[in-house]
Design an enzyme around this catalytic site. Structure first.
Site, PDB file in Angstrom:
ATOM      1  N   ASN A  44     -16.178   9.696 -13.947  1.00 18.80           N
ATOM      2  CA  ASN A  44     -16.633  10.568 -15.106  1.00 18.80           C
ATOM      3  C   ASN A  44     -17.976  10.191 -15.830  1.00 18.80           C
ATOM      4  O   ASN A  44     -18.844   9.554 -15.113  1.00 18.80           O
ATOM      5  CB  ASN A  44     -15.631  10.955 -15.964  1.00 18.80           C
ATOM      6  CG  ASN A  44     -14.575   9.714 -16.607  1.00 18.80           C
ATOM      7  OD1 ASN A  44     -14.171   9.088 -16.043  1.00 18.80           O
ATOM      8  ND2 ASN A  44     -14.543   9.938 -18.136  1.00 18.80           N
ATOM      9  N   ASP A  45     -18.015  10.103 -17.168  1.00 13.95           N
ATOM     10  CA  ASP A  45     -19.236  10.089 -17.902  1.00 13.95           C
ATOM     11  C   ASP A  45     -20.240   9.213 -17.418  1.00 13.95           C
ATOM     12  O   ASP A  45     -20.060   8.028 -17.031  1.00 13.95           O
ATOM     13  CB  ASP A  45     -18.824   9.736 -19.154  1.00 13.95           C
ATOM     14  CG  ASP A  45     -17.513  10.410 -19.975  1.00 13.95           C
ATOM     15  OD1 ASP A  45     -17.066  11.210 -19.280  1.00 13.95           O
ATOM     16  OD2 ASP A  45     -17.359  10.026 -20.931  1.00 13.95           O
ATOM     17  N   PHE A  58     -13.640   2.178 -21.581  1.00  9.47           N
ATOM     18  CA  PHE A  58     -14.140   3.586 -22.034  1.00  9.47           C
ATOM     19  C   PHE A  58     -15.666   3.583 -21.870  1.00  9.47           C
ATOM     20  O   PHE A  58     -16.490   2.584 -22.173  1.00  9.47           O
ATOM     21  CB  PHE A  58     -13.322   4.375 -22.924  1.00  9.47           C
ATOM     22  CG  PHE A  58     -12.136   4.837 -22.399  1.00  9.47           C
ATOM     23  CD1 PHE A  58     -11.356   4.422 -21.426  1.00  9.47           C
ATOM     24  CD2 PHE A  58     -11.300   5.474 -23.566  1.00  9.47           C
ATOM     25  CE1 PHE A  58     -10.309   4.787 -20.967  1.00  9.47           C
ATOM     26  CE2 PHE A  58     -10.011   6.098 -22.875  1.00  9.47           C
ATOM     27  CZ  PHE A  58      -9.487   5.733 -21.749  1.00  9.47           C
ATOM     28  N   SER A  59     -16.069   5.073 -22.436  1.00 11.29           N
ATOM     29  CA  SER A  59     -17.635   5.073 -22.322  1.00 11.29           C
ATOM     30  C   SER A  59     -18.433   4.235 -23.312  1.00 11.29           C
ATOM     31  O   SER A  59     -17.799   3.913 -24.395  1.00 11.29           O
ATOM     32  CB  SER A  59     -17.854   6.470 -22.676  1.00 11.29           C
ATOM     33  OG  SER A  59     -17.642   7.187 -21.387  1.00 11.29           O
ATOM     34  N   GLN A  83     -18.126   5.927 -15.716  1.00  7.82           N
ATOM     35  CA  GLN A  83     -16.691   5.736 -15.720  1.00  7.82           C
ATOM     36  C   GLN A  83     -15.938   6.063 -14.496  1.00  7.82           C
ATOM     37  O   GLN A  83     -16.444   7.041 -13.863  1.00  7.82           O
ATOM     38  CB  GLN A  83     -16.024   6.974 -16.583  1.00  7.82           C
ATOM     39  CG  GLN A  83     -16.546   6.802 -18.168  1.00  7.82           C
ATOM     40  CD  GLN A  83     -15.601   5.566 -18.725  1.00  7.82           C
ATOM     41  OE1 GLN A  83     -14.462   6.023 -19.485  1.00  7.82           O
ATOM     42  NE2 GLN A  83     -16.227   4.541 -18.811  1.00  7.82           N
ATOM     43  N   TRP A  95      -8.319  10.805 -12.733  1.00  8.87           N
ATOM     44  CA  TRP A  95      -8.547   9.883 -13.853  1.00  8.87           C
ATOM     45  C   TRP A  95      -7.695   8.984 -13.971  1.00  8.87           C
ATOM     46  O   TRP A  95      -6.568   9.140 -13.916  1.00  8.87           O
ATOM     47  CB  TRP A  95      -8.749  10.741 -15.099  1.00  8.87           C
ATOM     48  CG  TRP A  95      -9.354   9.970 -16.289  1.00  8.87           C
ATOM     49  CD1 TRP A  95     -10.570   9.734 -16.744  1.00  8.87           C
ATOM     50  CD2 TRP A  95      -8.368   9.330 -17.319  1.00  8.87           C
ATOM     51  NE1 TRP A  95     -10.584   8.916 -17.874  1.00  8.87           N
ATOM     52  CE2 TRP A  95      -9.227   8.686 -18.121  1.00  8.87           C
ATOM     53  CE3 TRP A  95      -7.232   9.097 -17.641  1.00  8.87           C
ATOM     54  CZ2 TRP A  95      -8.942   7.878 -19.306  1.00  8.87           C
ATOM     55  CZ3 TRP A  95      -6.635   8.607 -18.756  1.00  8.87           C
ATOM     56  CH2 TRP A  95      -7.443   7.782 -19.496  1.00  8.87           C
ATOM     57  N   GLU A 100     -16.447  13.772 -28.587  1.00 13.38           N
ATOM     58  CA  GLU A 100     -16.732  12.647 -27.534  1.00 13.38           C
ATOM     59  C   GLU A 100     -18.154  12.661 -27.592  1.00 13.38           C
ATOM     60  O   GLU A 100     -18.979  13.508 -27.609  1.00 13.38           O
ATOM     61  CB  GLU A 100     -16.020  13.174 -26.536  1.00 13.38           C
ATOM     62  CG  GLU A 100     -14.541  13.188 -26.513  1.00 13.38           C
ATOM     63  CD  GLU A 100     -13.687  13.198 -25.463  1.00 13.38           C
ATOM     64  OE1 GLU A 100     -12.742  12.375 -25.069  1.00 13.38           O
ATOM     65  OE2 GLU A 100     -14.094  13.808 -24.303  1.00 13.38           O
ATOM     66  N   ARG A 130     -14.340   6.208 -30.230  1.00  9.98           N
ATOM     67  CA  ARG A 130     -14.939   5.871 -28.859  1.00  9.98           C
ATOM     68  C   ARG A 130     -16.408   6.124 -28.736  1.00  9.98           C
ATOM     69  O   ARG A 130     -16.775   7.046 -29.370  1.00  9.98           O
ATOM     70  CB  ARG A 130     -13.888   6.535 -28.020  1.00  9.98           C
ATOM     71  CG  ARG A 130     -13.857   7.995 -27.819  1.00  9.98           C
ATOM     72  CD  ARG A 130     -12.891   8.226 -26.486  1.00  9.98           C
ATOM     73  NE  ARG A 130     -12.451   9.576 -26.520  1.00  9.98           N
ATOM     74  CZ  ARG A 130     -11.372  10.138 -27.034  1.00  9.98           C
ATOM     75  NH1 ARG A 130     -10.332   9.447 -27.874  1.00  9.98           N
ATOM     76  NH2 ARG A 130     -11.175  11.584 -26.961  1.00  9.98           N
ATOM     77  N   ASP A 131     -16.833   5.660 -27.623  1.00  7.27           N
ATOM     78  CA  ASP A 131     -18.104   6.143 -27.084  1.00  7.27           C
ATOM     79  C   ASP A 131     -19.356   5.388 -27.851  1.00  7.27           C
ATOM     80  O   ASP A 131     -20.253   6.528 -28.332  1.00  7.27           O
ATOM     81  CB  ASP A 131     -18.232   7.640 -26.755  1.00  7.27           C
ATOM     82  CG  ASP A 131     -16.723   8.246 -26.145  1.00  7.27           C
ATOM     83  OD1 ASP A 131     -16.338   7.441 -25.552  1.00  7.27           O
ATOM     84  OD2 ASP A 131     -16.599   9.328 -26.081  1.00  7.27           O
TER      85      ASP A 131
HETATM   86  C1  FRU Z   1     -15.397  11.597 -22.008  1.00  2.00           C
HETATM   87  C2  FRU Z   1     -14.264  10.680 -22.313  1.00  2.00           C
HETATM   88  C3  FRU Z   1     -14.730   9.792 -23.357  1.00  2.00           C
HETATM   89  C4  FRU Z   1     -13.957   8.594 -23.011  1.00  2.00           C
HETATM   90  C5  FRU Z   1     -14.084   8.595 -21.377  1.00  2.00           C
HETATM   91  C6  FRU Z   1     -12.685   7.984 -20.811  1.00  2.00           C
HETATM   92  O1  FRU Z   1     -15.135  12.453 -20.908  1.00  2.00           O
HETATM   93  O2  FRU Z   1     -13.173  11.218 -22.718  1.00  2.00           O
HETATM   94  O3  FRU Z   1     -14.430  10.037 -24.776  1.00  2.00           O
HETATM   95  O4  FRU Z   1     -14.755   7.452 -23.345  1.00  2.00           O
HETATM   96  O5  FRU Z   1     -13.964   9.984 -21.117  1.00  2.00           O
HETATM   97  O6  FRU Z   1     -12.790   7.949 -19.543  1.00  2.00           O
END
Ligand code: FRU
Length: 492
Positions: free
Chosen positions: A44-45, A104-105, A61, A69, A227, A173-174
């Site tokens: 992912n991200d 996470f991100s 990710q 996931w 996010e 987060r992020d």
């Molecule tokens: C966005 C997200 C972020 C998080 C990550 C976890 O897709 O939900 O907010 O950090 O993915 O994998």
């Protein structure tokens, strides 16, 4: 076992699992080849995007253990040209109490030659793993070997919680970090009372961070959580990207054009705009490169397990962002490095498409192609025309991009292309000029459609049969006049 050793072992274990799994993976006709995607399992991200020591780095990710996931690590690829990505070892793995349920991100920044990455550490606080039973904190890891291996900072987490009453520590987060003047700044996504927010932090040393302000928040119409925020300057303007959750039933990412007052921490901005109108686009991140380009990469979500595949997800082609002449909207174009992939070229000038005379292009050979069509809107008298791609012989299966002259609407019709959702969507374009320019990138299952040289872009996954390799140009009635058509097979 000391921290460094634990981290190295967690990475080695993940790498070994990936390598063993790869031995059983079967070749897949839908696997993208010039879009970055995982060799196997979940992506992912995009994270930590940076041009560092002359190369572009893309962390992302990744679940090394499954095509779904979970167990989130930071995987790593690098590139010299933004198109060919080389796989590097996993950069971050869960190994400490604070990140045991996911790294996470986050983002990266270069400081004194070292690479600092900021990420969100995640802990599930209930055995059931309910969506709100989380502890999310901000952490730092530093690389001294060019971004390959990272040591987690001994005083992690560096931000334990948002200020009381402002955000929630289960959805916090992020981090995206940048430098402005003598300070570093960070934006973070959070929520309060089911309204998404973006928080701004500041630091004088990259280690200690103080809360500054809320720079954006949902009024309720913009979803329950923000996010992956990103803030950067283009010209005189500060662009804020957000990925709000809960606005519609498929992913949404968008932006504001505004101004951030660094003294007061206030951000004033205009309307929210969607970044990508396709069905599969989320959590984009940007970086600036040595040419001063603001480059954006977005994640294209896909569920490999549901589709019976061993891999999930891809990244868009890196896109160059600029502002339009009114400083209101972003112009979004694929990087020009893509040109390097072009091989066989077919060109037509002044092509007429009639309802009785559909034009077919040669069958796709490689399923890697680029097509650019400039329609002449003044000379065309068809009410509706468009392009059908990845179509079967009789067009029972196809993905259609259709333009309606009277409504000035562009429709992406996936009702006959298998994309897991079978969606159809129309967008109204800006004021029509003399031409409509459709620029398509096709990569096995990935389709990107750039409209009018960056006015809009639509990204989606489709999973057609291996034999559905036709491209047709059609009209519903009357004729469509094409000023120029360029078609390239692409080779990696
Ligand atoms: C966005 C997200 C972020 C998080 C990550 C976890 O897709 O939900 O907010 O950090 O993915 O994998």
């Amino acid at each position: 076992m000391n921290q460094v050793r634990k981290h190295i072992e967690a990475i080695q274990q993940a790498e070994q699992f990936v390598n063993e799994s790869l031995q059983h993976a079967v070749p897949d006709v839908h696997k993208p080849s010039y879009h970055a995607s995982p060799r196997i399992h979940w992506m992912n991200d995009p994270n930590g995007l940076i041009q560092y020591r002359g190369e572009y780095h893309l962390y992302y990710q990744h679940n090394p253990y499954s095509e779904e996931w979970g167990n989130i690590h930071w995987a790593h690829k690098k590139s010299k040209d933004l198109i060919h990505w080389e796989k590097l070892p996993i950069a971050l793995a869960p190994s400490e109490w604070y990140d045991k349920d996911g790294c996470f991100s986050g983002s990266s920044i270069e400081h004194e030659g070292k690479l600092y990455v900021y990420y969100t550490s995640n802990v599930f606080t209930s055995p059931q793993g309910l969506p709100d039973d989380l502890l999310q904190q901000q952490c730092l890891a530093i690389s001294e070997d060019g971004g390959i291996s990272f040591t987690k900072y001994e005083n992690n987490p560096i931000i334990e919680a948002p200020p009381a009453g402002i955000g929630q520590n289960n959805h916090f987060r992020d981090p995206k970090v940048w430098k402005h003047g003598d300070h570093w700044y960070m934006v973070l996504g959070t929520k309060k009372d089911d309204k998404g927010k973006v928080l701004l932090y500041r630091s004088h040393n990259l280690l200690e961070w103080e809360y500054v302000s809320v720079i954006a928040q949902s009024d309720g119409s913009m979803g329950y959580m923000y996010e992956c925020p990103d803030l950067f300057r283009i010209g005189e303007y500060d662009i804020l990207l957000i990925s709000p959750e809960g606005v519609r039933d498929y992913p949404l990412s968008g932006y504001y054009v505004g101004k951030l007052d660094y003294d007061t921490g206030t951000y004033t901005h205009g309307a929210f705009h969607v970044l990508d109108d396709g069905f599969h686009f989320y959590a984009p991140q940007t970086m600036e490169d040595h040419l001063g380009r603001r480059l954006l990469i977005g994640w294209m979500p896909m569920n490999g397990r549901k589709l019976g595949k061993s891999w999930s997800g891809a990244m868009t082609i890196p896109r160059v962002l600029t502002l339009d002449e009114h400083n209101e909207r972003l112009i979004i174009q694929p990087v020009e490095e893509l040109i390097k992939l072009r091989t066989q070229h077919i060109q037509h000038k002044q092509l007429i498409v009639d309802s009785s005379l559909e034009q077919a292009l040669p069958k796709l050979q490689s399923r890697r192609a680029e097509l650019k069509v400039a329609y002449n809107l003044t000379e065309s008298d068809a009410q509706e025309f468009g392009i059908s791609i990845l179509a079967s012989d009789q067009r029972e299966e196809e993905t259609v991009i259709r333009y309606s002259v009277s409504s000035n609407e562009l429709t992406l019709d996936c009702s006959k292309s298998y994309n897991g959702s079978d969606r159809v969507k129309s967008i109204t374009l800006g004021q029509a000029s003399d031409q409509l320019i459709l620029h398509l990138l096709i990569d096995h299952s990935v389709v990107e459609i750039y409209v009018n040289e960056g006015e809009r872009v639509l990204s989606c996954f489709v999973f057609p049969k291996e034999s559905s390799n036709h491209i047709h140009l059609f009209t519903s009635s009357g004729k469509a006049v094409i000023d120029s058509l360029d078609f390239w097979e692409l080779d990696v």
